[in-house]
Enzyme design. Structure first.
Site, PDB file in Angstrom:
ATOM      1  N   GLY A 188       0.958  -1.234  -0.005  1.00 32.45           N
ATOM      2  CA  GLY A 188      -0.077  -0.051  -0.101  1.00 32.45           C
ATOM      3  C   GLY A 188       0.910   1.237   0.144  1.00 32.45           C
ATOM      4  O   GLY A 188       1.889   1.303  -0.700  1.00 32.45           O
ATOM      5  N   SER A 243       6.006  -5.454  -0.808  1.00 33.44           N
ATOM      6  CA  SER A 243       6.017  -4.370  -1.172  1.00 33.44           C
ATOM      7  C   SER A 243       6.278  -3.021   0.029  1.00 33.44           C
ATOM      8  O   SER A 243       7.406  -2.944   0.222  1.00 33.44           O
ATOM      9  CB  SER A 243       4.747  -3.712  -1.944  1.00 33.44           C
ATOM     10  OG  SER A 243       4.719  -2.781  -2.666  1.00 33.44           O
ATOM     11  N   ALA A 244       5.218  -2.461   0.407  1.00 31.53           N
ATOM     12  CA  ALA A 244       5.542  -1.298   1.442  1.00 31.53           C
ATOM     13  C   ALA A 244       6.013  -2.240   2.598  1.00 31.53           C
ATOM     14  O   ALA A 244       6.917  -1.634   3.572  1.00 31.53           O
ATOM     15  CB  ALA A 244       4.374  -0.612   1.745  1.00 31.53           C
ATOM     16  N   HIS A 297       9.063  -3.258  -6.533  1.00 33.59           N
ATOM     17  CA  HIS A 297       8.445  -2.874  -7.933  1.00 33.59           C
ATOM     18  C   HIS A 297       9.414  -2.367  -8.840  1.00 33.59           C
ATOM     19  O   HIS A 297       9.012  -1.492  -9.613  1.00 33.59           O
ATOM     20  CB  HIS A 297       7.357  -1.821  -7.658  1.00 33.59           C
ATOM     21  CG  HIS A 297       5.961  -2.384  -7.097  1.00 33.59           C
ATOM     22  ND1 HIS A 297       4.939  -3.180  -7.624  1.00 33.59           N
ATOM     23  CD2 HIS A 297       5.832  -2.332  -5.726  1.00 33.59           C
ATOM     24  CE1 HIS A 297       4.282  -3.368  -6.410  1.00 33.59           C
ATOM     25  NE2 HIS A 297       4.608  -2.938  -5.445  1.00 33.59           N
TER      26      HIS A 297
END
Lengths: 239, 239
Positions: free
Chosen positions: B90, B123-124, B160
């Site tokens: 997120g 990710s985060a 990413h």
């Protein structure tokens, strides 16, 4: 009464063109014949000497002398005596931190808002002209003491706005998704997304979109809207 | 002696697949049969209920119960009793700010580094596992009290990771240029750029690249290098 005058450009270089080439006519018209010297703030890039050289060449070709603040003995004094200010692009976090570190926030605000000297921003220089840098695209390579910026206008800008690429297989958030995440936070201002090739001209209470590309306006809790060059954006100044 | 155990995934969803589908085999192998319940931290997205529902469905399908920290009466207590932790993706700024706001930084560090409970980040959730979030791709929609993160490893990650697109006419900085700007700052750690589809497994002093895509390693002042899945990254743990 002095009028606030801003030229907030999305991007310094447009694909296929030279540095500031796509907005040079607007810069000349904006500065006019009164201004002789422009104060340049190169803090967004590491190599300030080289950056000032590039900017100086361009502004000289347009008929203006350019002083770079990093060559001044006293940065605050150089702002106090400036006829016009140009802040160029690069990393917005680095730029804003340097503005704070050099105690320039209040003095630039005074010169632009109270004294009405012309302000040109490009990319990161446009981000710092708004409420905050919460809608920059840049990597947070340094930690400024705040994300609050110069606040010349009561909204934020997202420069280099990119439409979603339907063919992309990349799963990172689109720019639109990122701006919508910002608007999930409470009390967040409008975000004017400037595609590369457009810019916002502010003269007192009047704001106009200039350039060759459209802008996309995001308001918290509403669907974004598209706006053509030439459109009157004065309503954005009275939030 | 307890071993630090981390599974740091670049992206939660890979193009064409479902949520965590591309890394589900690695998750099962990583958690094994000992762990029965996973503590999920959904702070990176605004809709925590919905996010927990998505994560719970996935983990249940893999054989693990999932508790979401936002449903716990005492978030710190829920970490203290956790068997394993998963932090999802997120907005990284929102996530890190919530970790600070809920006084979770030190307690998560203790559980993962000293007690050796397995940590999965995506990710985060991978960004916050590193030294700092200075190399996140996310928009700074909120202002955390620091960019320093959980510091499980002595380097940073860029999840990413995107290669430059030679056909693009967009003039914003490429990902590589952004990471190089980070390395212009003094004393900045290595940055491991994980393309979508790959992940880093850390078990004690051993680190291995897993998945189906290559990673790109950026060291300050050096040319970046390419690394294949399966490669031993243990040297990164001893900077």
């Amino acid at each position: 009464m002095t009028l606030k005058r801003l030229l907030l450009v999305s991007n310094s270089t447009l694909y296929g063109g030279g540095y500031l080439e796509h907005c040079q006519d607007q810069i000349q018209k904006f500065l006019g014949g009164q201004v002789k010297r422009v104060l340049f703030i190169p803090y967004a890039l590491q190599d300030r000497d080289n950056y000032a050289k590039t900017a100086r060449q361009k502004f000289q070709s347009l008929g203006y002398a350019l002083d770079s603040i990093h060559e001044a003995a006293d940065p605050v004094e150089s702002v106090l005596t400036a006829e016009a200010i140009f802040i160029g692009g690069g990393n917005t976090f680095r730029l804003l931190k340097a503005l704070y570190d050099n105690n320039l926030i209040q003095v630039i605000r005074k010169k632009v808002i109270e004294d009405g000297i012309p302000y040109i921003g490009s990319s990161a220089g446009t981000n710092v002209a708004t409420v905050s840098i919460n809608t920059t695209n840049d990597m947070p390579i340094v930690y400024p003491p705040s994300l609050q910026a110069l606040g010349f206008v009561p909204f934020n800008i997202n420069p280099h706005y990119l439409d979603p690429n339907a063919n992309s297989k990349h799963m990172g958030e689109t720019r639109e998704q990122r701006i919508k995440q910002y608007h999930e936070e409470p009390d967040t201002p409008h975000v004017l997304a400037l595609r590369e090739g457009c810019m916002l001209l502010v003269e007192g209470n009047k704001a106009t979109l200039l350039g060759i590309t459209k802008a996309r306006l995001f308001k918290r809790g509403e669907c974004p809207t598209e706006h053509e060059p030439g459109e009157d954006f004065s309503f954005l100044l009275n939030q």
